[in-house]
Scaffold this active site. Sequence first.
Site, PDB file in Angstrom:
ATOM      1  CD  GLU A 121      -1.103  -6.173   5.725  1.00  0.00           C
ATOM      2  OE1 GLU A 121      -1.472  -4.968   6.016  1.00  0.00           O
ATOM      3  OE2 GLU A 121      -1.000  -6.508   4.447  1.00  0.00           O
TER       4      GLU A 121
ATOM      5  CG  HIS B 252      -3.461  -3.825   3.318  1.00  0.00           C
ATOM      6  ND1 HIS B 252      -2.734  -3.217   4.020  1.00  0.00           N
ATOM      7  CD2 HIS B 252      -4.263  -2.515   2.652  1.00  0.00           C
ATOM      8  CE1 HIS B 252      -2.644  -1.816   3.960  1.00  0.00           C
ATOM      9  NE2 HIS B 252      -3.793  -1.457   3.300  1.00  0.00           N
TER      10      HIS B 252
ATOM     11  CB  CYS C 184      -0.844   0.078   1.040  1.00  0.00           C
ATOM     12  SG  CYS C 184      -2.357   1.208   0.856  1.00  0.00           S
TER      13      CYS C 184
END
Length: 524
Positions: A183, A181, A86
């Site tokens: 994660e 993202h 990002c």
Amino acid sequence: MLKDIHQHRILILDFGSQYAQLIARRVREIGVYCELMPCDIDEETIRDFNPHGIILSGGPETVTLSHTLRAPAFIFEIGCPVLGICYGMQTMAYQLGGKVNRTAKAEFGHAQLRVLNPAFLFDGIEDQVSPQGEPLLDVWMSHGDIVSELPPGFEATACTDNSPLAAMADFKRRFFGLQFHPEVTHTPQGHRILAHFVIHICQCIPNWTTKHIIEDSIRDIQEKVGKEQVIVGLSGGVDSAVTATLVHKAIGDQLVCVLVDTGLLRLNEVDEVLNVFQKHLGAKVICVDAKDRFMKALKGISDPEEKRKIAGEQFIRVFEEQAKKLNVKWLGQGTIYPDVIESAKTKTGKGHIIKTHHNVGGLPLNMELKLIEPLRELFKDEVRKLGLELGLPADLIYRHPFPGPGLAIRILGEVNAEYINILKQADAIFIEELKKSDYYHQVSQAFAVFMPLKSVGVKGDARHYGYIIALRAVKTVDFMTAQWADLPHEFLSKVSHRIVNEIKEVSRVVYDMTNKPPATIEWE
């Protein structure tokens, strides 16, 4: 031969993202050690850390402003693989000669990613396949800027309808950027994408396993302590339990456990803790009655930070007194990695203290005991895995966390005996009902909070002014972020009914529906 669990390591540079700690958790789950550091860390620190790979986190800023955060320029010159996520992708693109602009339409939430070149990061990974045979991935976006022009040497490796350059790569220099993202759990294949970077691109060997962590901790404790004794403070929580068990496994009878009865523990907790540790550890446990001492020290104190620091100082003084009696030089503490992160004085060079943990920032500077913290590098779920591997009972391992200062920080403002007694009863009712309804293990942490305010109610036929109890329950994986638990209204009604009927001093019960962030899990 013992494995070096720190030999292969990833450095995560934090640009202020709410997900930065989550990136660290994902890397640990892959089996590789990592650390989270501010993005403006100096070159010497990074070189000393000697990472096999570097991850640039997301962040709330915009690269389009000249004064916002940037990655240290030299990381792009040392031959180390870099993954930008990002904001991390955007600053990498900008710093290496690309362009970043505000997007006409911000992307927040689910998006479908079309993979243009699966090499390295996306190799063999897909959620669906397009009619043209291209891999498609479900990903989570959260951005208002986009890379509008690639830096020299990069190519686009994925796109979405709103982001033509949703992923980029310079394969020669091993630089990669992801606008989404990986994660978060909303990106189902995110774990595999990160594993490709950590294992295949950075060529890390996954030595960060529960078995190896235990072996490393035992060796470290033995080397530090030698033949000296160690005091470990028990609280009834998993962190102190695993700490005590690790130390006991390392040095046996050199361990002395101390349970400080502060008067701020939960209802019947002293007896429960003594029973568990004498039964399962077989270690010497000394119970110190320090109720009057803590109450005297906390009298007139309403500031949360002061209460934490006073609790920390009193704990240490009690331990030092016991240590002198026993000629002990070491204090074992259950500090874990989130404690260290949250107690850091700065975040990204300009952050603020979130809260001082009594076993990190609240320790007195003139402490006479030497400190040993075998869990300092671990997240909460890693600590629990260690506990199970060490043979501790599951009921203890999965018990909800309890703060070191105890009920002192669950009573808003000044602490006194009346407030403690009311809160103990309310908290016990809440936990009892959670267990009876099988909700206890469906939430990560639950507790009651005492509010020293009086609210009008009706008991019998008369007006009644009583105190307010707030109930808090959250769900979380790593305690760095958390969602409030949406417990059934019927259940909450039952708990509320019991509290106001069984505790005459209480007239009102409220339920906390705030996530972390913006709130912290504890109220103080």
